[in-house]
Design a protein around this motif. Sequence first.
Motif, PDB file in Angstrom:
ATOM      1  N   GLY A 267       0.776   3.933   2.197  1.00 51.98           N
ATOM      2  CA  GLY A 267       1.299   4.792   2.732  1.00 51.98           C
ATOM      3  C   GLY A 267       0.848   5.926   3.533  1.00 51.98           C
TER       4      GLY A 267
ATOM      5  N   GLN B  81       4.659   5.272  -1.823  1.00 52.09           N
ATOM      6  CA  GLN B  81       3.551   4.082  -1.787  1.00 52.09           C
ATOM      7  C   GLN B  81       2.316   4.968  -1.844  1.00 52.09           C
TER       8      GLN B  81
ATOM      9  N   GLU C 252      -0.508  -0.250   3.344  1.00 50.23           N
ATOM     10  CA  GLU C 252      -0.288  -0.402   2.232  1.00 50.23           C
ATOM     11  C   GLU C 252      -0.423   0.575   1.101  1.00 50.23           C
TER      12      GLU C 252
END
Length: 346
Positions: free
Chosen positions: A202, A132, A200
Motif C-alpha cells: 500500500g 493495505q 502489495e
Amino acid sequence: MAWFDREFIAVPEARKNQLVYKWPDVNIRRYSRAVVNADEMALFVKTGRVVATMGPGRHRVDADELPVLGALVDSVTGGNFYRAELYFVSTREFPGVKFGGRLADIVDPASEQVVTLRAFGEFALSVREPEQLITALAGTTDLTDPAAVRNWCSELLLKSMKVTITQGISGGEWPVLGLPAHLHVIESAVLRQTNTTLYEYGLRIPRMGNFDITLAPEDADRLKRLAKDKTYIRLTGDFQRYAAGELALDAGHGLANGTGGGGGFLGAALGLNAIQQHTAAPPVPTQPAATPTCPSCRTANPEGGRFCSHCGENLESHEPQHCTACGHQLAALAKFCSACGIATGR
C-alpha cells in the motif's frame, strides 16, 4: 450527553509528521470524538483486520454513526467502550527521506576492472492504500516507530537500485564512467522496480531527488588513468613512445618532489621490454658484396655484370688465379702474391 464530557481523539501536534500514528489505548470510550485531519485516514483494526474507517472530519465514535463498531463493543464495560486498535494514516507526501550505502562490486565492461559503486540521495514517500498498509505491515514492521517504515522503504529502494544498476552495466546499457549522465533513466527504472514491490504494502515512492551514484575514490582514479592511457596510445599508435613519455614525466615529477619516479605498470612494461632487447641474439653482420674488377683495364664493375663497362672484356672468361707457392688467390693483374710476396710472373 454533553460533548465536552467526552474524550477527544486526534494525532498530537508532535506526531503529525509521522506516516502512521497508533492511538495508545485499545479501549476507546463510546461517544468519544475523533478528529481526522484533511490529509489523514483513521482505521479501526481488530485481529489484524480493518473493520471500520473514518475519513477527514469530526466523528462521534458510536455504533449509531458507524454501525460496524457494534462488533467492537466490550461487554465487560457495559457497552461503554469499544475494544480495537485505532491507526491514523497520513495520506500526504513525505519528501526528503534519506537513503544511501554500498551498491555492489561490479566488473566495468570497458576496462574489465572490478569497481565498487555507492549511491546516496533522498526520495519522497506516500501511502497508496491505507488499509493495505496496515494489514500488510502490522506484523512485519513496528508501525509505532516513526522511522521504521521509512528505513524499511530506504533499504528496499537501495536493494532495487542495486539490481537495476548491476543489470544495466553488465548488459552494456550504461557505462561506469559517466554514469551520472544517465540518472534520469536510472531513476525511472529504479522507481518502477521499487514500486512494484511496494504495491502489495500500500505504499509508493512518487519521485527521487538529489541522488547520485559514485565510485570509490581509488576506483575512479584507476579508471580515469586507464581511459587516458588507452586514448593516448590510440593517438600515438605506439605504446613504447607513449610509455617513454609517461616515464619521463613521472621522473620529472619525482625529481621535482625529491623522490624517485615510480614507473608503475608502464615502468614494468618498459623494463621487461628492455630486458628482452638486451638478452636477444646480436644481429649477424653482413659482408658487403664484392664488385668484379676487369683483368684487362682494372675497372670496378657493378655486381652481376658479365662484361666490363669500360673496355668490354668478358668478365666470366677469366677464372681466379692462385699463387704457385702458397696457393693464395691472386688479385687481377697482381705481379706479386699478397700473402707470401713471390712474383707471379705476370
